[in-house]
Each structure stands twice: as C-alpha cells, then as structure tokens.
Design an enzyme around this catalytic site. Structure first.
Site, PDB file in Angstrom:
ATOM      1  N   LYS A 195      72.175  15.530  33.746  1.00 52.59           N
ATOM      2  CA  LYS A 195      71.082  15.754  34.688  1.00 52.59           C
ATOM      3  C   LYS A 195      69.715  15.462  34.055  1.00 52.59           C
ATOM      4  O   LYS A 195      68.765  15.155  34.760  1.00 52.59           O
ATOM      5  CB  LYS A 195      71.100  17.193  35.202  1.00 52.59           C
ATOM      6  CG  LYS A 195      72.415  17.665  35.805  1.00 52.59           C
ATOM      7  CD  LYS A 195      72.718  16.995  37.126  1.00 52.59           C
ATOM      8  CE  LYS A 195      73.699  17.737  38.009  1.00 52.59           C
ATOM      9  NZ  LYS A 195      75.027  18.000  37.449  1.00 52.59           N
TER      10      LYS A 195
HETATM   11  C1  LIG Z   1      76.281  17.849  38.014  1.00 53.21           C
HETATM   12  C2  LIG Z   1      77.408  17.565  37.098  1.00 53.21           C
HETATM   13  C3  LIG Z   1      78.505  16.783  37.502  1.00 53.21           C
HETATM   14  C4  LIG Z   1      78.660  16.261  38.899  1.00 53.21           C
HETATM   15  O1  LIG Z   1      77.681  15.314  39.231  1.00 53.21           O
HETATM   16  P1  LIG Z   1      77.364  15.013  40.779  1.00 53.21           P
HETATM   17  O2  LIG Z   1      76.237  14.076  40.768  1.00 53.21           O
HETATM   18  O3  LIG Z   1      76.994  16.351  41.368  1.00 53.21           O
HETATM   19  O4  LIG Z   1      78.603  14.480  41.379  1.00 53.21           O
HETATM   20  C5  LIG Z   1      79.470  16.488  36.552  1.00 53.21           C
HETATM   21  N1  LIG Z   1      79.390  16.956  35.298  1.00 53.21           N
HETATM   22  C6  LIG Z   1      78.360  17.720  34.871  1.00 53.21           C
HETATM   23  C7  LIG Z   1      78.347  18.204  33.475  1.00 53.21           C
HETATM   24  C8  LIG Z   1      77.335  18.043  35.753  1.00 53.21           C
HETATM   25  O5  LIG Z   1      76.307  18.790  35.331  1.00 53.21           O
END
Ligand SMILES: *Cc1c(COP(=O)(O)O)cnc(C)c1O
Length: 485
Positions: free
Chosen positions: A112
């Site tokens: 993120k």
């Molecule tokens: C948010 C997240 C996901 C999923 O990503 P999306 O964009 O919501 O599909 C997968 N792995 C981790 C570690 C995350 O923080």
C-alpha cells in the site's frame, strides 16, 4: 485527461478534481475517460527506465495538463525516496518459473505504501496549490490505514481518520496506526468487520452534503490515484523478467481483497503491456473466485484468515472491472449495481462469463494451504513469505501452465504477520522499525459500526476548520482514549 463515473452520472472532471472527489458524486467510481494505448516502440523506449522515471512517464499520461511535469517529478522522487530499496520494487527469482515482485520496501512494509506515499504527497501539494482543506476518511483491513497515516503524517494541510475492525487486524498493523500520536491522526476501532467500515465510509462519501461540509477525501482504492500508481510495477517487473527470459509468456499472480492491485494489472494489460494471464488469488473470502468460476457475485459469511488484509467480501474495484467488461457502458453498470444493491448479489450471463475467464484465472487458498506454502517455500528456497503473498504463490503453483513464467506479487513483509509465521512453525528476525513499535504507547478510540456514530466523531475531529493554512495548527478537541498493551 478527464475522468468519468462508472455509472455515467457526472460531467467529466480533470485530474485534481478526480483526486479530490474520490467516490464519484453519483455513487460510482471514477475511471479515465480514455485509456492510453502504448505502442511497442514506447514499451521498448521505457524498458530501461528507473522506477521513478517509469512512474513519471506512466503517470503523466493520466494527469495530462492537470499537473506540471516538473512538480509531478518532484512528488514522485520524494515519495519513493522513503523506500529502503534503490529499485523501489525489486524482482527476485524464486525458481526457474516463479519470481517474486517485492512491494514491501516502503515505510509500513506493505505494498500500500507504493500508492499511498504518492497520494499523501499529492494531497499535501493540492492543499498548498489550491488552498483546499484535506480531511481524509479511510477504512482499512490493516495495511491501508498504516500506509495512509505514514503518507500524510506531519504534512501540512491534512487530517486523517481511519476506521478499522477491532481485533481483526494483525498486532503490527494495529501498532503502526495507534502509535502515531500526531494531532492530525484519529484511529477509530469499530465493532464490526472491514466490510462494515467500507460500507460506512461509502455512505458518508455518498452523503454529498456531509462530504462537502467536512471536505472528505478518500485514500481507499475508490480513489483512482491508488490504482494508477500501482500500474507502474507491472511494467517494471515485466521488463526485468522479460529481459532475463526472452520470448517467455509472463503471467502475474496477485493476492486479492478489494481488487485494486489486480485491477491495476488489468489496466496495464489493456494499455498494451503484453502480459499473459492474470491470476486472482484470494484467501477463504472467495467472492471474486466464485464470480470468475460461476458468474455470480454474491457475498458470503466473513471468514477470519491468516491474511487479514484480504478478509473482504465486497470488493469495491469490482465495479471498475464491470465497466470495462461491458465496453465502458455506464448505463449497464448502473443497472447491475442497482440490482446488486436491491438483491444482494448480481450475475452475468454465460457468454460474458467466458470473457471473464479469459481475463482472469482464479483460485481461493484455504488457511492450511497458506501456512503449508509458507513452510514449503522456506524449506525449499529459504525465502519467508508473508501469508498474503503465500496465497498468491499457492495459486500460482496450482494455476501455472507449462512454459509460463509467473511473477507473484509479494504484498507484505512477513514481520507484519508474526502470528501466521509462528503458526507455520518458523522464526524470523523482525526489522528494527517494527520491533520498536512494541514499546510505544497506543492511542485509539472505539466506536460502534454505524454511520451515525462515525459521523458524530468526525464532526468533532474535523470540526469547522475550513482554512487549510490553519489546519496544521489546530488542536484536536475530541478525547482519544489511551489504550494500554
Ligand atoms: C491490501 C492488501 C492486499 C489486497 O490488495 P487489494 O488491492 O485490496 O486487492 C493483499 N495483500 C496485502 C498485504 C494487502 O495489504
């Protein structure tokens, strides 16, 4: 570049307005009016670019004249200077046909950060340029909250409130949020699931009077910047792996929750990146897998898993995919979403289902398989996967076709999910930045999972502030309960 709504109910808006609007005012999601198409010559010319310069080239296609190139470049350079790896998102070879794209070298050790470092700086920039007040409201299943707070903490003109499901995020995820004591940060632990949190913020963003009065801005992947910033690493990883394997078919496997990350890969492919299959990996919360396999999108009961950031039933970016599946026909999307709201599910006819299956291969990974994959990968390759990445790797192992190379997205560092790693029977060395969190005092406020309860707290926190310049000086009036331990 202009942006339109997946439901067709707003006049096209420019880049800055799209960033600020977050959720489209008609309840839909914003998408670019036209997707840029890249020629083979362009791809060839971009092959050797650094991560930052590749982001600059790609992102400027989406900002158009909405942001001066020199300013964009400065924002990008500043955003990725916080990463611990010079390549920002390096690619590692695990086996002959499996690579990992490490997306966790940012400040909060999860992917993120890639988009939220940029969005945080962008918000601060827009606030300075336009004098607008930036009050961020976000929901998190754990990683978005931490990364969003890290993206805006201490920045002028920005306040942030994050909702997260009490007891349903990992210890480190919680600490990354609650040990931040900046007065521009409010953590609300709600008595519910991530889906409740996401529903509440969609309600509040949908109340245009409330949204306008408190200048609400989005950091969830309803904000199109989140998606656009994630497109870069598909290109970057593709170039690295294609270089080492000339002529090979290259697929991606993506651990999926809200469908933002995989959707960025889908856009990369639509823009002309010659990737092969996109593998959609979920944990036991498998609504998207059931959709790909059976054509019906229907939420099921919430399942707690070892990969809490993917414990999601209603994937907000799914609507963006429907928009492209139906040839950018907003009327059709609006009809489908109305049906979803009325009936609690939606389905597509079998001819469309075939097209969905041409777009994605999908696999849901049971809890035990997730742990087994962590153990097995460690014993075979001496590489410690986090439980989200393990879902992607497990799916890649099941779905792999002969001769195909898969790049599995490594979305978090295992130290964020010590609980799962311990259950897999493994030990790890925790990075100092994470170790340090355990000694710090926490601050959070608890709240019931209702729109009214949250609106009440926001009214206090965001208050009547209307001058961006004053925002940073402001004293928080709402009491925040200190939480021990
Ligand atoms: C948010 C997240 C996901 C999923 O990503 P999306 O964009 O919501 O599909 C997968 N792995 C981790 C570690 C995350 O923080």
């Amino acid at each position: 570049m202009k942006y339109v709504s997946t439901r067709g109910g707003i006049a096209p808006v420019g880049f800055t307005e799209a960033v600020l609007m977050g959720l489209a005012d008609d309840g839909g999601l914003l998408v670019p009016e036209h997707l840029p198409q890249l020629s083979d010559e362009t791809l060839e010319a971009w092959r050797g670019l650094s991560y930052q310069n590749l982001t600059l080239e790609l992102f400027s296609l989406f900002t158009g004249d909405g942001l001066p190139r020199a300013d964009l470049k400065a924002l990008i350079d500043e955003s990725y200077a916080t990463f611990r790896h010079p390549e920002v998102t390096p690619v590692r070879r695990l086996t002959d046909d499996l690579y990992l794209l490490e997306l966790f070298h940012g400040p909060t050790f999860a992917f993120k950060d890639v988009a939220l470092q940029l969005l945080g700086n962008l918000y601060s920039y827009i606030s300075q340029q336009t004098g607008s007040v930036i009050h961020i409201l976000g929901a998190t299943s754990g990683d978005t909250g931490a990364a969003a707070i890290a993206g805006v903490s201490g920045k002028a003109g920005v306040k942030i409130c994050i909702l997260y499901p009490e007891g349903k995020v990992s210890r480190v995820q919680q600490l990354q949020m609650t040990t931040n004591h900046d007065q521009n940060v409010l953590n609300l632990a709600i008595d519910g699931t991530f889906d409740d949190a996401q529903r509440i913020i969609k309600e509040l963003f949908g109340d245009l009077a409330f949204k306008g009065r408190y200048h609400l801005r989005a950091i969830n992947s309803i904000n199109i910047v989140r998606i656009l910033a994630q497109i870069t690493y598909y290109f970057y990883a593709y170039f690295r792996v294609a270089e080492q394997n000339p002529g090979a078919k290259i697929a991606f496997s993506v651990p999926t929750g809200n469908f933002g990350d995989l959707f960025a890969g889908y856009l990369a492919r639509r823009m002309g990146l010659p990737v092969g299959r996109l593998m959609l990996a979920t944990n036991e919360n498998d609504i998207l897998v059931r959709f790909v396999q059976g054509g019906e999108y229907r939420p099921a009961a919430f399942r707690g898993t070892y990969s809490p950031s993917m414990d999601i039933q209603v994937a907000s970016n799914f609507e963006r995919y429907l928009y492209y599946l139906y040839g950018e026909d907003a009327i059709r999307v609006r009809g489908l979403m109305d049906k979803f709201r009325a009936n609690g599910f939606l389905s597509v006819p079998s001819a469309d289902q075939e097209r969905v299956q041409a777009d994605f291969a999908a696999q849901s990974v049971p809890n035990q398989v997730c742990l087994d994959t962590i153990g097995q990968t460690y014993s075979e390759a001496r590489y410690l996967l986090d439980p989200h990445t393990a879902c992607g790797v497990a799916a890649a192992q099941t779905l792999a076709a002969p001769g195909e190379i898969t790049i599995a997205l490594a979305t978090a560092h295992p130290a964020k999910f010590g609980e799962a790693i311990a259950l897999a029977g493994l030990e790890q060395t925790v990075p100092a930045q994470i170790e340090a969190l355990f000694g710090l005092p926490q601050r959070e406020q608890r709240a019931p999972a209702t729109g009214e309860a949250i609106a009440e707290r926001l009214t206090v926190f965001f208050g009547a502030a209307s001058d961006a310049a004053q925002l940073h000086e402001e004293v928080l009036e709402g009491e925040r309960d200190p939480v021990s331990g």
